[in-house]
Write an enzyme that holds these catalytic residues in place. Structure first.
Site, PDB file in Angstrom:
ATOM      1  N   ASN A   9       0.834  -1.293   0.140  1.00 22.49           N
ATOM      2  CA  ASN A   9      -0.063  -0.156  -0.009  1.00 22.49           C
ATOM      3  C   ASN A   9       1.046   1.323   0.019  1.00 22.49           C
ATOM      4  OD1 ASN A   9      -1.747   2.001   0.461  1.00 22.49           O
ATOM      5  ND2 ASN A   9      -2.444   1.486   2.535  1.00 22.49           N
ATOM      6  N   TRP A  10       1.072   1.911  -1.069  1.00 21.39           N
ATOM      7  CA  TRP A  10       2.030   3.210  -1.100  1.00 21.39           C
ATOM      8  C   TRP A  10       1.336   4.274  -0.666  1.00 21.39           C
ATOM      9  CZ3 TRP A  10       4.085   3.271  -6.864  1.00 21.39           C
ATOM     10  CH2 TRP A  10       4.786   2.099  -7.144  1.00 21.39           C
ATOM     11  N   LYS A  11       0.156   4.127  -0.301  1.00 20.61           N
ATOM     12  CA  LYS A  11      -0.596   5.423   0.551  1.00 20.61           C
ATOM     13  C   LYS A  11      -0.230   6.749  -0.405  1.00 20.61           C
ATOM     14  CE  LYS A  11      -0.112   3.156   4.852  1.00 20.61           C
ATOM     15  NZ  LYS A  11       0.076   3.283   6.454  1.00 20.61           N
ATOM     16  N   HIS A  95      -9.467   0.846   5.525  1.00 21.07           N
ATOM     17  CA  HIS A  95      -8.209   0.913   5.890  1.00 21.07           C
ATOM     18  C   HIS A  95      -8.327   2.220   7.027  1.00 21.07           C
ATOM     19  CE1 HIS A  95      -4.267   2.563   6.605  1.00 21.07           C
ATOM     20  NE2 HIS A  95      -3.707   1.256   6.134  1.00 21.07           N
ATOM     21  N   GLU A 167      -5.225  -5.160  10.699  1.00 21.48           N
ATOM     22  CA  GLU A 167      -4.263  -4.044  11.039  1.00 21.48           C
ATOM     23  C   GLU A 167      -4.564  -3.488  12.391  1.00 21.48           C
ATOM     24  OE1 GLU A 167      -4.491  -0.550   8.539  1.00 21.48           O
ATOM     25  OE2 GLU A 167      -6.539  -0.560   8.983  1.00 21.48           O
ATOM     26  N   GLY A 173       2.648   2.189  11.130  1.00 15.03           N
ATOM     27  CA  GLY A 173       3.576   3.426  11.084  1.00 15.03           C
ATOM     28  C   GLY A 173       4.093   4.025  12.432  1.00 15.03           C
ATOM     29  N   SER A 212       2.884  -2.594  10.564  1.00 10.01           N
ATOM     30  CA  SER A 212       4.443  -2.456  10.721  1.00 10.01           C
ATOM     31  C   SER A 212       5.226  -3.891  10.453  1.00 10.01           C
ATOM     32  CB  SER A 212       4.902  -1.801  12.060  1.00 10.01           C
ATOM     33  OG  SER A 212       4.427  -0.699  11.937  1.00 10.01           O
ATOM     34  N   GLY A 233       2.959  -1.349   4.484  1.00 15.30           N
ATOM     35  CA  GLY A 233       2.990   0.082   4.056  1.00 15.30           C
ATOM     36  C   GLY A 233       4.282   0.623   3.660  1.00 15.30           C
ATOM     37  N   GLY A 234       4.948   1.245   4.743  1.00 11.36           N
ATOM     38  CA  GLY A 234       6.400   2.019   4.519  1.00 11.36           C
ATOM     39  C   GLY A 234       7.294   0.996   3.677  1.00 11.36           C
TER      40      GLY A 234
END
Length: 255
Positions: A9-11, A95, A167, A173, A212, A233-234
């Site tokens: 998920n590049w957000k 989300h 999640e 994050g 994470s 995510g990141g």
């Protein structure tokens, strides 16, 4: 047998250069990986570009959101048919960032779920508890409520060919992560909750972990029997870091 799925998920991150470079890096890093589904969800404005860059690869295209409306005077929105038309397959809904910042309710997210199923797309339904809910011992109650919004309106059969992403909001994050045992316990609860209505459907639902996930904790998470990959995510913004997670999922589930 369930095959794991790791989805990035590049957000709200990306540029034309990043799309080209990141996908080129992913294609190189993942060229020999088998046994794990892979998908990426760039921002909507880059979906067409990403789809072209993914052509001929085994990496599927995803998206980060969908509107409940099919067409019409809904400025700024993207419909399920538009996503399908552009080549997207896996669509993230529910989300925590959308639940929090856009005040999306369980009922609204269930409508999105139904719209995606009607369009032949695969919902990636995110559920999970906040830190306060976790500390109050409400994890299972929150997850059940979020699942029931779909189960009570669309039935358990709606979860065929569907992904659920657990999640824990307190781990997104933040660098915090549930222990593998903690995550497994919640994943088993999610599967058992769906199984109350349809055991066969519950057994084949892919349940990702989305708190994470990184190169350091991926392998241990994926050895758990009810953790079927990850919503990342990141770490999905770096080809090498994302590839380590994909390879860990493939290796853990190969046995």
């Amino acid at each position: 047998m369930r095959h794991p799925l790791v989805m990035g998920n590049w957000k709200l991150n990306g540029s034309t250069n990043l799309v080209n470079e990141l996908i080129a890096g992913l294609r190189k890093e993942l060229s020999t990986v088998d046994g794990c589904g892979v998908a990426i969800a760039p921002p909507a404005i880059y979906l067409d570009q990403a789809n072209h860059q993914l052509a001929g690869s085994r990496i599927a295209l995803g998206a980060q959101n969908v509107d409940v409306n099919l067409s019409g005077a809904f400025t700024g929105e993207t419909s399920a048919e538009m996503l399908k038309d552009i080549g997207a397959k896996y669509i993230i809904i529910g989300h925590s960032e959308r639940r929090t910042y856009h005040k999306e309710s369980d009922e609204f997210i269930a409508k999105k779920f139904g719209v995606l199923k009607d369009a032949g797309l695969i919902p990636v339904l995110c559920i999970g508890e906040t830190e306060a809910e976790n500390e109050a011992g409400q994890t299972e109650a929150v997850c059940a409520r979020q699942l029931d919004a779909v189960l009570n309106t669309l039935g358990a059969k709606a979860f065929e060919n569907t992904v659920v992403a657990y999640e824990p909001v307190w781990a997104i994050g933040t660098g915090k992560s549930a222990t593998p045992a903690q995550a497994q316990a919640v994943h088993k609860f999610i599967r058992d909750h769906i199984a109350k209505q349809d055991a066969a459907v519950a057994e084949q639902v892919i349940i990702q972990y989305g708190g994470s996930v990184n190169a350091a904790n991926a392998a241990e998470l994926f050895t758990q029997p009810d953790i079927d990959g990850a919503l990342v995510g990141g770490a999905s913004l770096k080809a090498d870091a994302f590839a380590v997670i994909v390879k860990a999922a493939a290796d853990a589930k190969r046995g």
